[in-house]
Design an enzyme around this catalytic site. Structure first.
Site, PDB file in Angstrom:
ATOM      1  N   ASP A  51      14.843 -60.920  27.388  1.00  0.00           N
ATOM      2  CA  ASP A  51      15.232 -61.735  26.224  1.00  0.00           C
ATOM      3  C   ASP A  51      14.614 -63.137  26.338  1.00  0.00           C
ATOM      4  OD1 ASP A  51      16.847 -62.680  28.238  1.00  0.00           O
ATOM      5  OD2 ASP A  51      18.733 -62.448  27.142  1.00  0.00           O
ATOM      6  N   SER A  52      13.845 -63.375  27.427  1.00  0.00           N
ATOM      7  CA  SER A  52      13.022 -64.589  27.500  1.00  0.00           C
ATOM      8  C   SER A  52      11.970 -64.568  26.387  1.00  0.00           C
ATOM      9  CB  SER A  52      12.351 -64.712  28.867  1.00  0.00           C
ATOM     10  OG  SER A  52      11.729 -63.490  29.239  1.00  0.00           O
ATOM     11  N   GLU A 189      19.116 -64.279  39.896  1.00  0.00           N
ATOM     12  CA  GLU A 189      18.288 -65.400  39.435  1.00  0.00           C
ATOM     13  C   GLU A 189      18.768 -66.723  40.024  1.00  0.00           C
ATOM     14  OE1 GLU A 189      17.465 -65.405  35.232  1.00  0.00           O
ATOM     15  OE2 GLU A 189      16.510 -67.387  35.314  1.00  0.00           O
TER      16      GLU A 189
HETATM   17  O1  KIV Z   1      14.608 -62.344  30.212  1.00  0.00           O
HETATM   18  C1  KIV Z   1      13.999 -62.421  31.285  1.00  0.00           C
HETATM   19  O2  KIV Z   1      12.787 -62.673  31.338  1.00  0.00           O
HETATM   20  C2  KIV Z   1      14.757 -62.206  32.511  1.00  0.00           C
HETATM   21  C3  KIV Z   1      14.052 -62.482  33.794  1.00  0.00           C
HETATM   22  C4  KIV Z   1      13.975 -63.930  34.025  1.00  0.00           C
HETATM   23  C5  KIV Z   1      14.679 -61.767  34.926  1.00  0.00           C
HETATM   24  O3  KIV Z   1      15.879 -61.861  32.470  1.00  0.00           O
END
Ligand code: KIV
Length: 271
Positions: A51-52, A189
């Site tokens: 979701d990044s 994280e």
């Molecule tokens: O959404 C994302 O990219 C993540 C990673 C940072 C693990 O959850």
């Protein structure tokens, strides 16, 4: 070119075998067809449609605004490109915390509409009912503890988590709960390296870290950070393998110059 001699599809079972034999797991994000194809062909073990995408693809400040439909759009594009890697799609904020029924229907939509291999969600005890319900439908879950960006407004900062004993103990107990429930892996994280190692030694499922030190079973980064496309984001845990921002701007600059000077297109580049 891939770093692997064998191109067998990565499964959740193969990840646990990797942990057993001490082979570290490589994981990166991807959100679109072209990038996913390159990352897969390079031989990555797991692709996370994170979701990044809310930050790096849509330009939002947090991961909260991205919707289930948008995650499904990204997931579908990635799955079409991938032959080998295990593909995991994030359940976005607000689609699994409310109640377990909604959580299950969100996870089912992701699995049906994207054909991904698994979903990821943030949290431990608080979301256990949702975790159990999704798992009972046969959908594999990757957990996510430590810094949980979907809870940014609760904490107010993206600093290192679980430095205090009480928070560290809760994280260890949440990791155990997720393993006992049947999750196949956990992302940790931004926590102290010592704690990351402790969790990886305690649970039998693979623990994949981002800013959780080298004692965990694998590493994950956001592809735009690794390639140096994002420029402002520079946490200590990030190793940049390229400065693609400079290369892209250089190439675009050359194109602009060629268009303005009428060097492009030349005679061979027209019909
Ligand atoms: O959404 C994302 O990219 C993540 C990673 C940072 C693990 O959850």
């Amino acid at each position: 070119m891939s770093v692997h001699s064998e191109n067998r599809k990565v499964t959740t079972h193969r990840l646990s075998e990797m942990k057993l034999r001490g082979e570290k797991i490589s994981m990166l994000t991807a959100y679109d067809y072209s990038m996913a194809q390159l990352v897969d062909e390079a031989g990555i073990d797991v692709i996370l449609v994170g979701d990044s995408a809310s930050n790096v693809m849509a330009g939002n400040e947090t991961t909260l605004p991205i919707t289930l439909d948008q995650m499904i759009y990204h997931g579908t594009s990635v799955v079409k490109a991938v032959q080998r890697a295990l593909v995991v799609v994030d359940l976005p904020f607000g689609t699994y915390q409310g109640n377990s029924r909604e959580a299950l229907s969100s996870a089912i939509r992701i699995m049906k509409e994207t054909a991904a291999d698994a979903v990821k969600l943030e949290g431990g005890k608080e979301v256990l009912e949702s975790v159990n319900r999704i798992l009972s439908a046969g959908i594999p879950i990757m957990g996510h503890l430590g810094l949980m960006p979907q809870s940014i407004h609760k904490f107010g900062t993206y600093t290192v988590r679980a430095k205090e004993e009480a928070e560290a103990e809760k994280l260890i107990s949440d990791a155990q709960l997720l393993e006992d429930a049947g999750c196949f892996a956990i992302v940790l994280e931004k926590i102290p390296a010592k704690l990351g190692k402790q969790v990886a030694e305690k649970v039998k499922i693979p623990v994949i870290g981002i800013g959780a030190g080298g004692g965990v079973d694998g590493q994950v980064l956001v592809i735009h950070d690794l390639l140096g496309i994002t420029q402002q984001f520079s946490p200590r845990f990030l190793r940049r393998y390229h400065n693609l921002a400079a290369e892209i701007k250089g190439a675009v600059g050359n194109y602009i110059t060629d268009v303005k000077s009428q060097d492009f297109p030349n005679e061979k580049e027209q019909y």
